[in-house]
Design an enzyme around this catalytic site. Structure first.
Site, PDB file in Angstrom:
ATOM      1  N   SER A  92       8.473   3.640  25.238  1.00 21.46           N
ATOM      2  CA  SER A  92       7.880   2.338  25.575  1.00 21.46           C
ATOM      3  C   SER A  92       8.807   1.183  25.213  1.00 21.46           C
ATOM      4  O   SER A  92       8.559   0.042  25.615  1.00 21.46           O
ATOM      5  CB  SER A  92       6.546   2.175  24.850  1.00 21.46           C
ATOM      6  OG  SER A  92       6.727   2.249  23.442  1.00 21.46           O
ATOM      7  N   CYS A  93       9.858   1.470  24.457  1.00 22.00           N
ATOM      8  CA  CYS A  93      10.815   0.426  24.077  1.00 22.00           C
ATOM      9  C   CYS A  93      11.629  -0.039  25.293  1.00 22.00           C
ATOM     10  O   CYS A  93      11.668   0.625  26.328  1.00 22.00           O
ATOM     11  CB  CYS A  93      11.776   0.930  23.011  1.00 22.00           C
ATOM     12  SG  CYS A  93      11.003   1.335  21.428  1.00 22.00           S
ATOM     13  N   ILE A  94      12.286  -1.176  25.127  1.00 20.55           N
ATOM     14  CA  ILE A  94      13.126  -1.744  26.185  1.00 20.55           C
ATOM     15  C   ILE A  94      14.546  -1.901  25.670  1.00 20.55           C
ATOM     16  O   ILE A  94      14.767  -2.382  24.559  1.00 20.55           O
ATOM     17  CB  ILE A  94      12.617  -3.132  26.634  1.00 20.55           C
ATOM     18  CG1 ILE A  94      11.164  -3.061  27.099  1.00 20.55           C
ATOM     19  CG2 ILE A  94      13.524  -3.721  27.704  1.00 20.55           C
ATOM     20  CD1 ILE A  94      10.968  -2.610  28.508  1.00 20.55           C
TER      21      ILE A  94
END
Length: 220
Positions: A92-94
């Protein structure tokens, strides 16, 4: 790993080679989806050019040396010049990339959460982008020339419908909102889905390389 990092390109494709003691040990190739050898680099014009370069021979292909690599862990950002930048294991990180092509100064952040931090924690999108931008300008980057690319934001809890659990979507929205407020042009993005990613930035040509955990590779 010690060794050269090479960027090789021709009219049909381009590749980054990580080397050790003049041996090609890993590659990221724009032709990997159509190559029967995948990442094993058995034989092609690009591979031959890289091997000739390592042997001290000239090549008619475009070859550039990079000055090492930097990898940002969760909640970190890294800044460099003419270096390969990486964030690995994005769910879910960017992975957010800022780059000034006129000076070669670039940075990558591994954003964990949307919004800003009162304590200056760079795991938050707004805080990470602001601090990375400020440090790049101090290094000599020209703010008016900085552009952005980003990828990640997968839906980890894909069977959950509660908005509070859609952290990947919220991260992507937060990153884009911050970049728009800062008037930083977004040149490319690859967000959403339910598959993890690794993100690499190649300063030699400004490419963001997105490698999915399922094996697909995008050059953006």
């Amino acid at each position: 790993m010690s060794g050269d990092i090479l960027f090789v390109s021709n009219g049909s494709g381009k590749a980054i080679f990580l080397t050790s003691r003049d041996v090609l040990v890993k590659s990221f190739c724009s032709l990997s989806s159509t190559c029967s050898f995948q990442d094993s680099c058995r034989s092609c014009d690009i591979v031959s050019a890289a091997k000739n370069h390592l042997a001290g021979n000239k090549s008619n292909l475009n070859i550039k040396n990079l000055d090492g690599e930097l990898s940002a862990g969760i909640g970190e950002y890294k800044i460099g010049k003419n270096v390969l930048l990486k964030v690995m294991g994005l769910g879910s990180c960017i992975g957010v990339i800022l780059s000034d092509a006129s000076t070669g100064i670039c940075g990558i952040a591994h954003v964990l959460l949307p919004g800003a931090s009162d304590k200056g924690e760079t795991k938050y999108a707004e805080t990470a982008i602001e601090k990375m931008l400020e440090e790049m300008v101090k290094m000599g980057a020209r703010k008016s020339r900085i552009t952005a690319k980003f990828a990640g934001g997968a839906q980890v809890f894909k069977h959950m419908n509660l908005d509070i659990l859609k952290i990947g979507d919220r991260n992507a929205i937060s990153v884009e909102e911050v970049l728009n407020r800062k008037n930083i042009p977004i040149l490319a993005k690859d967000v959403g889905g339910d598959t993890g990613r690794n993100v690499i930035f190649n300063p030699a040509d400004g490419s963001m390389i997105v490698k999915y955990t399922k094996g697909d590779v995008l050059w953006l």
